[in-house]
Design an enzyme around this catalytic site. Sequence first.
Site, PDB file in Angstrom:
ATOM      1  N   ASP A   1      -9.551  10.716  10.549  1.00  0.00           N
ATOM      2  CA  ASP A   1      -9.508  10.275   9.147  1.00  0.00           C
ATOM      3  C   ASP A   1     -10.287   8.965   8.988  1.00  0.00           C
ATOM      4  O   ASP A   1      -9.849   8.053   8.286  1.00  0.00           O
ATOM      5  CB  ASP A   1      -8.066  10.106   8.686  1.00  0.00           C
ATOM      6  CG  ASP A   1      -7.956   9.999   7.164  1.00  0.00           C
ATOM      7  OD1 ASP A   1      -8.917  10.407   6.467  1.00  0.00           O
ATOM      8  OD2 ASP A   1      -6.929   9.509   6.662  1.00  0.00           O
TER       9      ASP A   1
ATOM     10  N   GLY B   1       0.823  -1.202   0.000  1.00  0.00           N
ATOM     11  CA  GLY B   1       0.000   0.000   0.000  1.00  0.00           C
ATOM     12  C   GLY B   1       0.852   1.245   0.000  1.00  0.00           C
ATOM     13  O   GLY B   1       2.005   1.243   0.442  1.00  0.00           O
TER      14      GLY B   1
END
Length: 719
Positions: free
Chosen positions: A570, A453
């Site tokens: 977030d 990622g």
Amino acid sequence: MNRNDNIRWYHPQISREDGEELLLNHPKKCNGLFLVRGSVSSPCDYALSVLYNNQVNNYQIRRHQEDAFFSIDECVKFHGLENLVNYYKKNPLSEGLVLTEHIEGSLPPHDSLRQGHTNLLHRATGRGAYTVVNELLRTDYHGSLAKDQNGQTAVHLAAIRGENEILSSLIHHSFNVNLRDAAGFTPLHYACEYNFPTTVRLLVKLGKANIQARNTDSGVVPLHVAASNGHKEVIKELLSLNAPVFPRTKEGYLPIELAKKNKHEECVMILKNYKAPEPKMKRSEFYHGTLGRQEAEALIRKNNPQNGTFLVRFSERNNESILTLFHEDKIFNYIIQKKDGFLFIDDGPLLKSLEHVVDYYKYLRDGLPTVLLNPIPPKPKPTVPPISTLKKKNQKLSKPLLQLPQPPYSDALMNIQFKSDFSSFNNNNNNNIKEKEDNLISASRLSLGVLIGKGEFASVFRGTLHNHDGTETQVAIKTLREEQLDNKESFLAEARVMTKLNHHCIVKLLGICMGPSLQMVQELVPLGSILQYIDAHSAEINPNCEFEIWAGQIACGMQYLEENRLVHRDLAARNILLASKWEAKISDFGLSKALGSGNEYYKASQGGKWPLKWYAPESYNYGHFSNKSDVWSFGITIWEMYSFGATPYGDKKGAEAITLIDRGERLERPEKCPQYIYDIMLRCWALDKDDRPSFQELLNFFMSESQYTNITELLSETT
């Protein structure tokens, strides 16, 4: 032979047996010899008896709605019994069987015919002779046929002339106001065409005229006629009488489109600005959510139904809501289709919501076999309790086991329960890791693997942590870009707090490696984000299963953060990872901040690239972040799930999304999202943060709502 003689085939007072005997013993006795009689089993219908090869065949003639439309075996529909009879004189009812001679009887009822002959009542009404009309009605004179050669009754003629006194008398003497003439129009159509608002009201209020009667050829309803002709007062009258504003012709035209086409701008504005009244029924009275056809029909029959008993359900097979309706021991299922944000059934009007659909069909059949009368309410759905009734913070939640869905779920799921207490379950596999006081991990103990990622602040690699006892643990290693860190010491202080977090719904931070680059060593969550999983397995996902489980686990993890006075800042679907199909974990606390004692929010002092589409108004306006701003983001996160990975607000930029939010608009309900889940989203998006639920409330809701209550057993079955 005149026309009256040709249609004297009606025998009102005769049973089936008597009709058969009459045909079998009649002197004419030929194939096709027939008569029409009143139906004993259904008073509004008729029956056709026909002689063929020395046997009598009987056919039920069904009337459609309130008008003179008939069919045999639901085949071709005919306007007027005389047209049905004439059709089967040329076309066989069955092989070789056509109608030939009839047994002389009487004239059929006037309301069963398409056309007739002008009589005294027609002439008196056409001249506006109120006294003559009243005298004829007083002597019970109805004439030989109530329709003239144009198929119009005296009610038609009174409506065309706006003769309200005559019309009142006709209605008082039970004249049918809903019959169509040979052109397919009702009296109400003509009152609209000739601009008589008071006649419109009289027909609807006193005569119970069908405000949605359709022309037989075009499908035009009275509101179409008024809009097309620019009669604004008639339009206002119809709307005040609850005529739907968006009926459709057979070609799909709406009244507002006909008004525009004919340049009637005032009529356009009336129709455009019209606000339909609020429906009288609530969704909770009739809507059952996902329910199969067999389950729905069994539920209706279980409740000793009467005509008009109904419910509305969601069909996963059709991806549409379905109206299931009971009438005369039959159950009918109608798909509630969607068009341009509106709902409709068959050729019915476009309506705003399910509540408006039910409200409309409560008063008008409009193609259904009956109006909706008796709703079957669903079992009550658990709802988020109001803030005033919040449970105490540490009160343990519990929930009874709910019935599980039927296959395609495997037998392994049949005994699953979903507990809010997962303390006995730990999938981190880090029991062999010796954690030091400062949670620092030396670089020599880490082996970097493949990149799995990459984001703005960090890259994530699969890696191996070499434990002190010689064993190895597969981990995720997040390498941070130090230029993104404004204060390394502050970050390390926060990281120490994060390593103390230990919860089954939160990705475990095992420790920090200081160099050569700063690295966060985390539990490895093998399936990646839920966005990746949804993209790869969308066809296998049932929103009422996986999404509710994931939402409950996210709420569970966020409630743990809330208790520990931490904000995430977030929370988004991209930051929810899956350890297995049934186990979601919250990740990426790179932006999290520990709340100081006595502070209910963290105020960001620095700008940067903020994910505005996920932020609450107080966050993007003032830089304030709290558990309640995380709740807003939670609503966006589960919206992403139920929309199967769609981007919030589509292609709009963050600033454009903010504009929509500030003027009170919110994301629309995804197609696969049940209304009761969407209601929770809307609560999460309340402008005032105090009106939003806490994560304790959300946890309570989803633990109650989910059909799966023991994740430990589920995991043991699937690993």
